[in-house]
Every structure is written in structure tokens, then in C-alpha cells.
Design a protein around this motif. Structure first.
Motif, PDB file in Angstrom:
ATOM      1  N   LYS A 161      -2.921   1.062 -40.647  1.00 52.10           N
ATOM      2  CA  LYS A 161      -1.774   0.223 -40.980  1.00 52.10           C
ATOM      3  C   LYS A 161      -0.596   1.131 -41.359  1.00 52.10           C
ATOM      4  O   LYS A 161      -0.727   1.980 -42.236  1.00 52.10           O
ATOM      5  N   PRO A 162       0.559   0.963 -40.708  1.00 57.89           N
ATOM      6  CA  PRO A 162       1.695   1.844 -40.984  1.00 57.89           C
ATOM      7  C   PRO A 162       2.527   1.330 -42.158  1.00 57.89           C
ATOM      8  O   PRO A 162       2.310   0.237 -42.676  1.00 57.89           O
ATOM      9  N   ARG A 163       3.492   2.134 -42.552  1.00 62.01           N
ATOM     10  CA  ARG A 163       4.550   1.668 -43.450  1.00 62.01           C
ATOM     11  C   ARG A 163       5.854   1.613 -42.659  1.00 62.01           C
ATOM     12  O   ARG A 163       6.032   2.335 -41.669  1.00 62.01           O
ATOM     13  N   ALA A 164       6.758   0.745 -43.076  1.00 60.00           N
ATOM     14  CA  ALA A 164       8.048   0.640 -42.396  1.00 60.00           C
ATOM     15  C   ALA A 164       8.935   1.819 -42.774  1.00 60.00           C
ATOM     16  O   ALA A 164       9.029   2.189 -43.950  1.00 60.00           O
ATOM     17  N   LEU A 165       9.562   2.414 -41.780  1.00 57.97           N
ATOM     18  CA  LEU A 165      10.501   3.498 -42.039  1.00 57.97           C
ATOM     19  C   LEU A 165      11.710   2.989 -42.821  1.00 57.97           C
ATOM     20  O   LEU A 165      12.207   1.887 -42.571  1.00 57.97           O
ATOM     21  N   ARG A 166      12.179   3.788 -43.768  1.00 54.30           N
ATOM     22  CA  ARG A 166      13.431   3.481 -44.442  1.00 54.30           C
ATOM     23  C   ARG A 166      14.590   3.737 -43.482  1.00 54.30           C
ATOM     24  O   ARG A 166      14.465   4.557 -42.555  1.00 54.30           O
TER      25      ARG A 166
END
Length: 348
Positions: free
Chosen positions: A129-134
Motif C-alpha cells: 500500500k503506497p502513500r500519496a506524494l506531497r
């Protein structure tokens, strides 16, 4: 004309640098009209597949210089394919096993990556599961692509191809169902295309439009890319914007020939061709007859050929003379050594 592609797990060294057999492989296939390498990681955070070569250290640049030198010595032209996998990766590829990144925090549920298990052994594992890029991180990645393009030129490449296809990071921003951001990189078509166009602009500024290509996969579903309502409009808008930039080519990955759940609307490729006025390459199950038909009909200027070129270093001569073709061995696609890589025979 044809282009020769090959992605393989061949950087089996601590530096993630291409090795001698990579130079030998591409030199054997220098008769292609254009060689486009398999995917090259633009940074240590961009890694997507086990043993993927990089283009972000001095050692890697020098190793690629040997590869490109061999291709040029044999009269070939070679572009390096630059990639950031985004969510289509695994934590074992990330520094300190940090989470992968994407346009949002939505991960794939079934897609796999060739990664490393808890014992450090290569294995096909589910993507995490990824994280959203800032917002500011997206701009930073654009800069990393530009630096990788400069590194490619220093390493002797004739140009680069942005890998904006097949569910990798740019595709994760283009996709209107996956990309649910509310900043300047999400929402409207213009916002969803912004990352890709900023990357193209940065690379054009760095090395020139005549040395910049891009790979796209309209209506592709690889790596669990979902369908979205304005898909045709999105890609035709992108085609028009890329045409304004005068880049070397667009390379379309047609997944309809190897995926049952993929279809491209009738007349879409002709509409794309009208919107993008530069050279167009088509890839996906093409060989001599259907490839020539696509060129004769005006659908494409070049045809990209992958697997048949793996097994036939002299593919151009074989097609020109209607000689029989060797069969490829999929069991050796991601292994080490010469077998199934540089040991295929040529016609006398």
C-alpha cells in the motif's frame, strides 16, 4: 523499421549497474532501427523490480557508457527508458523499507513485483500500500527525471524515453479513477497531465526535444489501472500537448494483444495520430506482416518488437529475408547468465 526492447533482471551487483552481458546483448541487436532499453530506475526510491539497473550514480553512468559504446561501435542508436514505478513496487526496493509512493494512497490488490523476501531472496511478491506524494515531492521527482536524462547523455545514450505507461508513476497520475488528489496534480484533465508534461518539459530543457520520447498505454490495465470516464479525451489532450513540444516520438503500448480485459475504442489510434504530429511507435504483438500493415495504413511510423528480438539477435535480417525465427524461453527472462540472453544463434 523496428525498435528493440529488453527488460531483464541483469544488474546483479551491489551498485545496480548494467554488466558486461548487457553490453553484449544490445550490441548483438544493434541492427534495430532504434534500441530502447528496458526500464532504468531514476533514483534509489524509484526502483520497481529486482536487479533493475539505475542511472543515478557515477558507477552506473560509467557502466552504461560501456553499453552504449558497444551499440554505437556496431552502428546502432540507443535510448534509455527512464522509470519511477510509484506504487508498482515493493518496500524491499525502498531505502529503509519505507512505503512506496503514488498519486494517492490506493494500492493494488493483486499486482506483483519481483522483489526480495524476508531472507533477501528474489521472489514475486504483492505490491504494498503506497502513500500519496506531497505536492512539493511531485516537483522534486520531475527534477530527478531531468537529472537522469542528463546522466543518460553523459552515459552515451542518444536520448531517453519517459516510461509513462503500464501503471507506473506517471500513469498513476494520468488515471482519472485512481488519481483523486485535490491539489494541482489531480482532478481536471489538465491537472492529471501536469506531472507528465512537467517531466517532458524538464527533460526537453535538459537534453533537447529531439532526444526525448515517451511511452504511454491508453486503455491499458496492467498493474491494476482502472478504467475512467474521460480516458480517450485525456490521452488525446496529452497527444496534442506533446505535439506542441516537438518531442522525438510517442511510443504506445497496445495491451489488447496480451490482456483479455483490454480494448481500445475504434478509431482511437487514428485520432491520437491526428493529435500528435510527430513520429508514432506502436508496440504489442507486432511482427513483420501486421507491423508493416500498420505502417502502410498510416497508423504508425515504427513498430516496436520485444520478445522476438530477445530470441533473434539478427531479427531485422530474418524478417527481411523471411528466414525462420528462434523461439524465446520465458524461463530465462529474469535469470542471470548468458542462457536465454546472449546465446541465441544467428543465421549464417
Amino acid at each position: 523499421m523496428s525498435s528493440c526492447r529488453r527488460w531483464s533482471a541483469r544488474a546483479r551487483n551491489p551498485d545496480w549497474a548494467p554488466e558486461a552481458d548487457t553490453a553484449r546483448y544490445f550490441a548483438q541487436r544493434a541492427g534495430a532501427g532504434l534500441i530502447v532499453t528496458g526500464s532504468i530506475a531514476i533514483s534509489e526510491w524509484a526502483r520497481t523490480w529486482a536487479f533493475e539497473p539505475g542511472l543515478y550514480t557515477r558507477t552506473q553512468i560509467e557502466a552504461w557508457r560501456h553499453v552504449t559504446g558497444e551499440v554505437h561501435h556496431h552502428g546502432g542508436v540507443i535510448f534509455g527508458q527512464l522509470r519511477h514505478g510509484g506504487r508498482a513496487s515493493h518496500v524491499s526496493h525502498q531505502p529503509n523499507c519505507q512505503r512506496t509512493v503514488s498519486s494517492t494512497d490506493t494500492g493494488a490488490t493483486k499486482a506483483i513485483s519481483m522483489a526480495f523476501d524476508e531472507n533477501g531472496r528474489p521472489a514475486f511478491l504483492l505490491q504494498g500500500k503506497p502513500r500519496a506524494l506531497r505536492t512539493e515531492e511531485v516537483s522534486q521527482i520531475v527534477g530527478v527525471f531531468a537529472q537522469a536524462a542528463r546522466n543518460a547523455r553523459e552515459g552515451g545514450f542518444d536520448g531517453v524515453e519517459i516510461h509513462g505507461a503500464n501503471g507506473y508513476l506517471h500513469d498513476q497520475f494520468i488515471n482519472g479513477a485512481l488519481n483523486t488528489r485535490d491539489d494541482r496534480y489531480g482532478g481536471s484533465i489538465a491537472n492529471r497531465l501536469r506531472f507528465t508534461l512537467e517531466t517532458a518539459d524538464a527533460i526537453v530543457d535538459a537534453i533537447g526535444g529531439e532526444r526525448t520520447g515517451i511511452r504511454l498505454s491508453p486503455f491499458g490495465r496492467y498493474n491494476e489501472m482502472p478504467a475512467f470516464d474521460d480516458e480517450a479525451e485525456t490521452y488525446l489532450t496529452l497527444a496534442s500537448e506533446l505535439s506542441k513540444r516537438g518531442i522525438a516520438y510517442v511510443h504506445i503500448s497496445d495491451q489488447t494483444r496480451w490482456a483479455d480485459d483490454v480494448s481500445i475504442p475504434k478509431n482511437f489510434l487514428q485520432a491520437f495520430r491526428s493529435a500528435f504530429r510527430g513520429p508514432l511507435i506502436l508496440a504489442g504483438g507486432y511482427l513483420r506482416d501486421n507491423g508493416q500493415a500498420a505502417i502502410d495504413s498510416g497508423e504508425a511510423d515504427l513498430i516496436a518488437i520485444g520478445k522476438p528480438f530477445i530470441a533473434n539477435p539478427d531479427l531485422v535480417e530474418r524478417l527481411r529475408n523471411n528466414w525462420p525465427l528462434n523461439s524465446w524461453d520465458e524461463r530465462t527472462f529474469y535469470t542471470a547468465g548468458a542462457k536465454g540472453y546472449t546465446d541465441y544463434g544467428v543465421c549464417a
